[in-house]
Design a protein around this motif. Structure first.
Motif, PDB file in Angstrom:
ATOM      1  N   CYS A  45      -5.337  10.820  -1.162  1.00 30.37           N
ATOM      2  CA  CYS A  45      -4.638   9.434  -1.470  1.00 30.37           C
ATOM      3  C   CYS A  45      -4.175   9.841   0.078  1.00 30.37           C
ATOM      4  O   CYS A  45      -3.046   8.072   0.314  1.00 30.37           O
ATOM      5  CB  CYS A  45      -4.297  10.314  -2.563  1.00 30.37           C
ATOM      6  SG  CYS A  45      -5.127   9.290  -3.712  1.00 30.37           S
ATOM      7  N   ILE A  46      -3.683  10.411   0.390  1.00 27.42           N
ATOM      8  CA  ILE A  46      -2.912  10.187   1.763  1.00 27.42           C
ATOM      9  C   ILE A  46      -3.459   9.894   2.727  1.00 27.42           C
ATOM     10  O   ILE A  46      -3.026   8.528   3.282  1.00 27.42           O
ATOM     11  CB  ILE A  46      -2.136  11.776   1.836  1.00 27.42           C
ATOM     12  CG1 ILE A  46      -1.382  12.757   0.828  1.00 27.42           C
ATOM     13  CG2 ILE A  46      -1.448  11.688   3.584  1.00 27.42           C
ATOM     14  CD1 ILE A  46      -0.406  13.949   1.490  1.00 27.42           C
ATOM     15  N   PHE A  75      -3.845   6.213   1.631  1.00 30.55           N
ATOM     16  CA  PHE A  75      -2.779   5.068   1.664  1.00 30.55           C
ATOM     17  C   PHE A  75      -1.508   5.170   2.604  1.00 30.55           C
ATOM     18  O   PHE A  75      -1.021   4.114   2.759  1.00 30.55           O
ATOM     19  CB  PHE A  75      -1.639   5.330   0.262  1.00 30.55           C
ATOM     20  CG  PHE A  75      -2.056   4.694  -1.568  1.00 30.55           C
ATOM     21  CD1 PHE A  75      -2.124   3.380  -0.853  1.00 30.55           C
ATOM     22  CD2 PHE A  75      -2.902   5.922  -2.220  1.00 30.55           C
ATOM     23  CE1 PHE A  75      -3.069   3.174  -2.975  1.00 30.55           C
ATOM     24  CE2 PHE A  75      -3.182   5.932  -2.993  1.00 30.55           C
ATOM     25  CZ  PHE A  75      -3.610   4.575  -3.650  1.00 30.55           C
ATOM     26  N   PHE A  76      -1.726   6.123   3.093  1.00 30.46           N
ATOM     27  CA  PHE A  76      -0.468   6.313   4.638  1.00 30.46           C
ATOM     28  C   PHE A  76      -1.992   6.117   5.915  1.00 30.46           C
ATOM     29  O   PHE A  76      -0.537   5.858   6.529  1.00 30.46           O
ATOM     30  CB  PHE A  76       0.477   7.204   4.343  1.00 30.46           C
ATOM     31  CG  PHE A  76       0.623   7.135   3.117  1.00 30.46           C
ATOM     32  CD1 PHE A  76       2.416   6.533   3.251  1.00 30.46           C
ATOM     33  CD2 PHE A  76       0.816   7.869   1.922  1.00 30.46           C
ATOM     34  CE1 PHE A  76       3.056   6.133   2.180  1.00 30.46           C
ATOM     35  CE2 PHE A  76       1.559   7.413   0.831  1.00 30.46           C
ATOM     36  CZ  PHE A  76       3.047   6.765   0.976  1.00 30.46           C
ATOM     37  N   ILE A 115       0.636   9.310  -5.541  1.00 26.93           N
ATOM     38  CA  ILE A 115       0.884  10.522  -5.436  1.00 26.93           C
ATOM     39  C   ILE A 115       1.475  11.324  -5.733  1.00 26.93           C
ATOM     40  O   ILE A 115       1.465  12.399  -6.038  1.00 26.93           O
ATOM     41  CB  ILE A 115       0.683  10.843  -3.544  1.00 26.93           C
ATOM     42  CG1 ILE A 115      -0.603   9.994  -3.107  1.00 26.93           C
ATOM     43  CG2 ILE A 115       1.322  12.270  -3.629  1.00 26.93           C
ATOM     44  CD1 ILE A 115      -0.079   9.910  -1.091  1.00 26.93           C
ATOM     45  N   ARG A 145       1.295  -1.440  -0.223  1.00 27.38           N
ATOM     46  CA  ARG A 145       0.089   0.199  -0.217  1.00 27.38           C
ATOM     47  C   ARG A 145       1.101   1.222  -0.511  1.00 27.38           C
ATOM     48  O   ARG A 145       0.460   2.412  -0.658  1.00 27.38           O
ATOM     49  CB  ARG A 145      -1.263  -0.069   1.284  1.00 27.38           C
ATOM     50  CG  ARG A 145      -2.524   1.345   1.344  1.00 27.38           C
ATOM     51  CD  ARG A 145      -2.940   0.740   1.923  1.00 27.38           C
ATOM     52  NE  ARG A 145      -2.845   1.180   3.097  1.00 27.38           N
ATOM     53  CZ  ARG A 145      -2.153   0.855   4.969  1.00 27.38           C
ATOM     54  NH1 ARG A 145      -2.785  -0.468   4.936  1.00 27.38           N
ATOM     55  NH2 ARG A 145      -1.722   1.843   6.006  1.00 27.38           N
ATOM     56  N   HIS A 146       2.247   0.828   0.837  1.00 27.15           N
ATOM     57  CA  HIS A 146       3.427   2.353   0.568  1.00 27.15           C
ATOM     58  C   HIS A 146       3.206   3.109  -0.338  1.00 27.15           C
ATOM     59  O   HIS A 146       3.641   3.815  -0.934  1.00 27.15           O
ATOM     60  CB  HIS A 146       3.939   2.095   1.914  1.00 27.15           C
ATOM     61  CG  HIS A 146       2.618   2.204   3.043  1.00 27.15           C
ATOM     62  ND1 HIS A 146       4.282   2.213   4.353  1.00 27.15           N
ATOM     63  CD2 HIS A 146       1.746   2.539   3.938  1.00 27.15           C
ATOM     64  CE1 HIS A 146       3.102   2.230   5.827  1.00 27.15           C
ATOM     65  NE2 HIS A 146       1.988   2.651   4.809  1.00 27.15           N
ATOM     66  N   PRO A 166      -4.826   4.974   6.728  1.00 28.48           N
ATOM     67  CA  PRO A 166      -6.694   4.374   6.291  1.00 28.48           C
ATOM     68  C   PRO A 166      -7.073   3.819   7.796  1.00 28.48           C
ATOM     69  O   PRO A 166      -8.390   4.266   8.381  1.00 28.48           O
ATOM     70  CB  PRO A 166      -6.432   3.215   5.135  1.00 28.48           C
ATOM     71  CG  PRO A 166      -5.655   2.867   5.751  1.00 28.48           C
ATOM     72  CD  PRO A 166      -3.947   3.781   6.044  1.00 28.48           C
TER      73      PRO A 166
END
Lengths: 213, 418
Positions: B248-249, B252-253, A191, A183-184, B255
């Motif tokens: 998206c931050i 992905f980071f 991004i 995911r990261h 959630p």
């Protein structure tokens, strides 16, 4: 208006911040295959007789990159795609402990404080002045001090137990969120792409708006 | 060739005239700030939620014995299932954030005033449907917080006069929240978004009748309107880029930062969590519910706290244009109200203590007092501003934009200046 945004942001972050309780120890969860495998090893010896991880199969462990021989040892004669379930039946568990030990697949996500909570709990056993074993984080716990931290007085021995607890938590953190690394990784690409796209859109917008007098 | 196809369609369907009327020649005030991007963003998030939701529903199982496992199946085994699920869960928060900003903009700039009351009211209806959809969606993972949240909220219908008990059973389909509740919530959670899409169309038809408001609060003359396409299509796309980066931050980071840890424990009707909290977007209203000691009073207060916004076109008696921009008293009220919302949110989040209960009561009182006092304050403020004279730049603007106004029978409630 700007204030409102900041406030709404604070609203979200306060929820996240609420999870980090001051009395919990802060640990860095390790994500390397070696650390997670060490954790799995420790868990199989210490926790697995009572606790299951029903959402994890032995095959998942191999896929993640753990030593196939070790996994074969753990599973015995069960098929590779069996879930990691304990041998303890619910009836026996209720007889011995008064309750069924919780499944550990989501443990680091299911407690306020996450991995820090589980770690602090594991090393939080102590002997009360009355001579009983209790736990700083979760005094009502039914689980015995499996790691033996309450009886360990030697600093070296305590450090060893703490390392083991950290490995177990690292394994549990992987089990709760096996796609985190992926995911990261994907997140950086997405991004990055959006940053480029948005910058271009900004210039296109300026170019189009410059047609206006 | 192309022209021939379009001509063929135009004879049967108003394609070209639609594009002309609603895009390439749709007049939009050129002075719109970025606060006017949030309507488009809300529409985008709606589409995102529908798209991710449809794919999640292919793998989700609405059954008390299977739903928690099916979520884990999505999170672990389905290809990019974790992405779909985190997008959908984060999308719910994003939706509310965008909608709340959209509403705050409307309140700040007085966009709810004549002739845009119907926009405000259809928006209010959309907000209610959004809240219902989010609430029902939250039951679907069948975690502890899902179960107990649904139990607490459906229980509120006990406040219905005469047959409260029966209404609760009718809503749940059982005496307690159970399989019947889960399946009907799933069905309605799938249905409501499509009703929301219908509501959005009504909202847009109303918009294209009255046209966008703008930061000056004065209907602009033709010279200051520009076509929606390409000027605002590109501006909306740029805003979308910024929104997606923030979104998206979280996806992905961070959630899990928006999810309650207790919801990672399967629902257990025998064990109440120590502290039941709703999602952040319901916290202020939940605090109002808890601040009234009596059940019926609490439910009425909570319902009113959401619905009271509808009365804004009537409560605001000022004709000074530009919403809070040229109205210092109203502006102060706006910011105080925003602070009050945060206080209520905090009260809703913390477990009740003597201190937080008092805080909640004061903040609840303050919340309603704002709406009750608004007619008097806005009228006094208008008199004060007229006595003082409008700022010269407003006067100049009004003079330069002089054009035919939409004639309304009741000038009193119009945001127009005579």
């Amino acid at each position: 208006m700007k204030k409102l945004i900041v406030i709404l942001m604070l609203c979200c972050s306060s929820i996240a911040a609420g999870a980090a309780e001051s009395k919990l120890e802060n640990i860095q969860v390790e994500t390397s295959v070696q650390a997670v495998e060490r954790g799995a090893d420790a868990l199989m010896n210490t926790c697995h007789s009572c606790h299951s991880l029903k959402y994890i199969t032995y095959h998942d462990l191999v896929k993640f990159g753990m030593d196939k021989k070790k996994v074969d040892d753990w599973r015995g004669d069960q098929p590779l795609d069996t879930a990691v379930t304990s041998q303890l039946s619910d009836e026996t568990a209720i007889q011995s402990y008064g309750k069924v030990p919780p499944d550990l697949s989501l443990m680091t996500k299911a407690r306020e404080g996450g991995a820090n909570y589980v770690y602090t709990y594991l090393i939080g056993y102590y002997i009360t002045p009355e001579g009983m074993t209790s736990n700083h984080v979760f005094p009502e716990t039914k689980m015995p001090d499996m790691m033996g931290i309450s009886g360990a007085t030697d600093p070296a021995q305590r450090a060893e137990i703490q390392t083991k607890a950290r490995d177990i938590v690292s394994f549990l953190a992987w089990a709760a969120d096996p796609h985190e690394e992926e995911r990261h990784k994907l997140g950086y690409y997405v991004i990055g792409y959006l940053l480029v796209l948005t910058t271009l859109l900004f210039f296109v917008k300026n170019q189009i708006w410059s047609r206006l007098k | 060739m192309n022209n021939r196809i379009i001509k063929w369609i135009d004879q049967r369907f108003p394609l070209s005239s639609f594009v002309k009327h609603d895009l390439t020649e749709y007049p939009t005030p050129r002075n719109l700030s970025y606060w006017w991007n949030f309507g488009f963003l809300a529409g985008f998030v709606l589409m995102l939620q529908v798209a991710t939701g449809i794919f999640l529903a292919m793998h989700y199982k609405a059954d008390v014995t299977l739903s928690f496992d099916s979520i884990q199946h999505i999170m672990r085994d389905v290809n990019y299932g974790w992405l779909l699920r985190f997008m959908h869960a984060t999308g719910a928060s994003a939706f509310f954030l965008v909608i709340y900003i959209h509403m705050a903009r409307t309140l700040y700039y007085g966009s709810y005033r004549a002739p845009r009351e119907l926009m405000w009211w259809t928006g209010q209806g959309l907000l209610l449907m959004l809240m219902a959809t989010a609430f029902m969606g939250y039951l679907l993972p069948w975690g502890q917080m899902s179960f107990w949240g649904a139990t607490v909220i459906t229980n509120l219908f006990r406040a219905t006069p005469f047959f409260g008990e029966q209404v609760v059973i009718w809503l749940r389909g059982d005496y307690g929240v159970g399989d019947a509740t889960l399946t009907r919530f799933f069905s309605l959670h799938y249905l409501l978004p499509f009703l929301i899409i219908g509501g959005v169309l009504v909202h847009l038809v109303a918009l294209h009748t009255v046209k966008s408001s703008n930061p000056s609060g004065i209907d602009l003359a033709a010279k200051d309107n520009i076509p929606f396409h390409p000027y605002f299509t590109i501006k909306d796309l740029y805003g979308l880029g910024i929104f997606l980066i923030v979104y998206c931050i979280f996806v992905f980071f961070l959630p899990n930062s928006l999810m309650e840890p207790a919801n990672n424990i399967p629902a257990n009707p025998m064990q109440t969590p120590t502290h039941i909290v709703p999602e952040w977007y319901f916290l202020p209203f939940y605090a109002i519910l808890r601040s009234v000691p009596n059940l019926v009073g609490g439910v009425v207060a909570m319902g009113l706290s959401v619905m009271v916004f509808s009365f804004m076109p009537y409560l605001d008696r000022s004709r000074i244009p530009g919403g809070a921009r040229y109205r210092p008293w109203y502006r102060a009220m706006f910011y105080l109200f925003a602070v009050d919302m945060v206080v209520l949110g905090y009260v809703g989040y913390t477990p009740p203590s003597d201190q937080s209960i008092v805080m909640g009561k004061i903040a609840t009182f303050f919340y309603f007092a704002m709406f009750v006092l608004l007619p008097f304050i806005s009228r006094k403020e208008e008199q004060w501003l007229i006595r003082r004279g409008l700022p010269s730049d407003v006067k100049a603007l009004v003079a330069s934009e002089a054009k035919e106004k939409i004639k309304l029978p009741d000038q009193r409630r119009s945001g127009d200046i005579k």
